[in-house]
Design a protein around this motif. Structure first.
Motif, PDB file in Angstrom:
ATOM      1  N   LYS A 186       4.065 -10.487  -4.595  1.00 17.12           N
ATOM      2  CA  LYS A 186       5.393 -10.119  -4.105  1.00 17.12           C
ATOM      3  C   LYS A 186       6.308  -9.693  -5.236  1.00 17.12           C
ATOM      4  O   LYS A 186       7.083  -8.737  -5.106  1.00 17.12           O
ATOM      5  CB  LYS A 186       6.009 -11.276  -3.326  1.00 17.12           C
ATOM      6  N   ASN A 190       6.306  -6.167  -3.965  1.00 20.18           N
ATOM      7  CA  ASN A 190       7.110  -6.378  -2.753  1.00 20.18           C
ATOM      8  C   ASN A 190       6.259  -6.431  -1.480  1.00 20.18           C
ATOM      9  O   ASN A 190       6.640  -5.908  -0.429  1.00 20.18           O
ATOM     10  CB  ASN A 190       8.182  -5.296  -2.606  1.00 20.18           C
ATOM     11  N   ILE A 191       5.094  -7.014  -1.590  1.00 18.13           N
ATOM     12  CA  ILE A 191       4.231  -7.225  -0.430  1.00 18.13           C
ATOM     13  C   ILE A 191       3.703  -8.655  -0.476  1.00 18.13           C
ATOM     14  O   ILE A 191       3.794  -9.334  -1.498  1.00 18.13           O
ATOM     15  CB  ILE A 191       3.041  -6.236  -0.385  1.00 18.13           C
ATOM     16  N   GLU A 192       3.159  -9.091   0.641  1.00 25.28           N
ATOM     17  CA  GLU A 192       2.467 -10.377   0.700  1.00 25.28           C
ATOM     18  C   GLU A 192       1.095 -10.187   1.317  1.00 25.28           C
ATOM     19  O   GLU A 192       0.934  -9.399   2.252  1.00 25.28           O
ATOM     20  CB  GLU A 192       3.263 -11.402   1.519  1.00 25.28           C
ATOM     21  N   GLU A 226      -0.209   0.620  -6.473  1.00 22.53           N
ATOM     22  CA  GLU A 226       0.636   1.467  -5.638  1.00 22.53           C
ATOM     23  C   GLU A 226       0.618   2.890  -6.157  1.00 22.53           C
ATOM     24  O   GLU A 226       0.361   3.145  -7.343  1.00 22.53           O
ATOM     25  CB  GLU A 226       2.071   0.938  -5.557  1.00 22.53           C
ATOM     26  N   ASP A 304       3.655   3.414   2.899  1.00 17.72           N
ATOM     27  CA  ASP A 304       4.798   2.510   2.964  1.00 17.72           C
ATOM     28  C   ASP A 304       6.077   3.334   3.056  1.00 17.72           C
ATOM     29  O   ASP A 304       6.701   3.670   2.043  1.00 17.72           O
ATOM     30  CB  ASP A 304       4.802   1.607   1.721  1.00 17.72           C
ATOM     31  N   VAL A 311       0.692   2.027  -0.634  1.00 22.77           N
ATOM     32  CA  VAL A 311       0.133   0.780  -1.160  1.00 22.77           C
ATOM     33  C   VAL A 311      -1.384   0.910  -1.165  1.00 22.77           C
ATOM     34  O   VAL A 311      -1.992   1.304  -0.166  1.00 22.77           O
ATOM     35  CB  VAL A 311       0.570  -0.426  -0.312  1.00 22.77           C
ATOM     36  N   LEU A 338      -1.303  -8.060   5.578  1.00 23.19           N
ATOM     37  CA  LEU A 338      -0.258  -7.425   4.771  1.00 23.19           C
ATOM     38  C   LEU A 338       1.131  -7.538   5.393  1.00 23.19           C
ATOM     39  O   LEU A 338       1.320  -7.276   6.584  1.00 23.19           O
ATOM     40  CB  LEU A 338      -0.603  -5.945   4.565  1.00 23.19           C
ATOM     41  N   LYS A 339       2.104  -7.901   4.574  1.00 21.66           N
ATOM     42  CA  LYS A 339       3.519  -7.816   4.915  1.00 21.66           C
ATOM     43  C   LYS A 339       4.212  -7.007   3.815  1.00 21.66           C
ATOM     44  O   LYS A 339       3.977  -7.266   2.622  1.00 21.66           O
ATOM     45  CB  LYS A 339       4.160  -9.207   5.019  1.00 21.66           C
ATOM     46  N   ILE A 340       5.004  -6.042   4.210  1.00 20.08           N
ATOM     47  CA  ILE A 340       5.713  -5.187   3.259  1.00 20.08           C
ATOM     48  C   ILE A 340       7.200  -5.457   3.351  1.00 20.08           C
ATOM     49  O   ILE A 340       7.756  -5.520   4.459  1.00 20.08           O
ATOM     50  CB  ILE A 340       5.425  -3.700   3.524  1.00 20.08           C
ATOM     51  N   TYR A 341       7.827  -5.622   2.206  1.00 22.72           N
ATOM     52  CA  TYR A 341       9.275  -5.862   2.137  1.00 22.72           C
ATOM     53  C   TYR A 341       9.975  -4.672   1.454  1.00 22.72           C
ATOM     54  O   TYR A 341       9.431  -4.090   0.521  1.00 22.72           O
ATOM     55  CB  TYR A 341       9.574  -7.138   1.357  1.00 22.72           C
TER      56      TYR A 341
END
Length: 344
Positions: A186, A190-192, A226, A304, A311, A338-341
């Motif tokens: 993260k 900026n991802i999880e 990325e 993204d 990503v 995947l979670k993207i912030y």
């Protein structure tokens, strides 16, 4: 907390129940017991046991005579065909036959079931959580062999889709039982990603992270990077991109050796989505330029749009002489968590 989550999952209780249970558990064990009783009485979902079974396994309910006939052969052809992208042939699903007479009790808790019903007019249907949770129950019906074969073939894509998606979810559920706690992903991207605690950070460089898990005879790996582009990619573009990243960051055992996409076999390439983001999915095999190493990989390049970039996520396995299907399924499950912030 883990026990409460499993309790709620087994009874079909939602997130609201989970939060209430956690609060009550902290307040008073006696109140927690009372809440369990009330919740069971008020829940709209009858109690069903947790499902069982190895990953990517399917129980097939029919008598032995039919299993050895054209019906059984067709089921094996449709559901135990080759799993794509592996260096050795492995079946898509591991199948086991169950007689009607023994299909009761624990046998009904299989996570994936194909039930051949010879007493109903032709048709096919999928029921979710029929006897256990989670469970996909595919019923194929017909009054003769011709009708059953027809329904098996016409429902193939739907059945495979439901079973495969269910296995990704099951993998993710198992991962949650022992999760890697790490902030590097993260912080840098900026991802999880949710991955098992057996993984650890193996290599960190600017715009690159590499996580690795030891296996019996090798390793399972996740790499993250990325790309400063949202441009559409062809298979050729994906291969050029992964070979460039691999050459820079993933060396072989010998000096000046590095990973490349295996040149003898063209990878499988499709357009898909990870969460709501358009993505390229590529499955194939890798080798090492300058060394004798190889194995399967699964690669996703995700557009993204939140951060105007792509990503790059890849999982690859090095495990000589061992079956690798389940490793790749685990890597797919990690990537699809995947979670993207949005960047500040």
């Amino acid at each position: 907390e883990d026990g409460i989550r499993d309790f709620c999952l087994s009874r079909g209780l939602g997130d609201v129940y989970k939060r209430q249970l956690l609060f009550i558990a902290l307040a008073s064990p006696i109140n927690l017991l009372s809440f369990f009783i009330i919740s069971c009485e008020n829940s709209n979902t009858n109690y069903k046991p947790l499902s069982s079974g190895r990953l990517h396994s399917v129980s097939v309910v029919l008598d032995k005579q039919d299993w050895e006939s054209e019906i059984g052969k067709t089921i094996r052809d449709l559901y135990a065909d080759e799993y794509l992208g592996l260096p050795q042939i492995e079946e898509r699903f591991s199948l086991s036959q169950i007689d009607y007479s023994t299909f009761s009790g624990f046998a009904r808790t299989g996570r994936n079931i194909i039930y051949i019903n010879k007493r109903k007019s032709k048709g096919s249907s999928i029921t979710i959580n029929k006897y256990a949770r989670p469970q996909v129950f595919l019923e194929i019906s017909g009054t003769n062999q011709t009708e059953i074969l027809e329904q098996l073939k016409s429902s193939k894509e739907t059945g495979i889709s439901y079973f495969s998606k269910g296995e990704v979810v099951e993998n993710q559920r198992r991962i949650l039982q022992s999760v890697l706690i790490d902030s590097e992903i993260k912080d840098q991207f900026n991802i999880e990603l949710t991955m098992p605690s057996a993984y650890s950070l193996f290599k960190k460089e600017d715009n690159f992270l590499w996580y690795q898990k030891p296996t019996k005879y090798g390793t399972s790996n996740v790499v993250i990077s990325e790309l400063n582009s949202l441009d559409e990619m062809s298979l050729k573009g994906v291969i050029e991109t992964r070979d460039s990243i691999s050459k820079r960051y993933i060396p072989g055992r010998l000096e000046n050796s590095y990973m490349i996409t295996e040149q003898a076999y063209e990878p499988f390439f499709i357009q898909t989505k990870i969460k709501q983001f358009d993505s390229n999915e590529t499955r194939g095999t890798w080798e090492v330029n300058g060394d004798f190493m190889g194995g399967p990989f699964i690669n996703y390049i995700i557009k993204d749009t939140l951060n105007k970039r792509s990503v790059y996520l890849e999982g690859f396995v090095f495990s000589p002489s061992e079956r690798k299907r389940d490793n790749i399924i685990e890597l797919e499950s990690i990537i699809k968590s995947l979670k993207i912030y949005k960047k500040d």
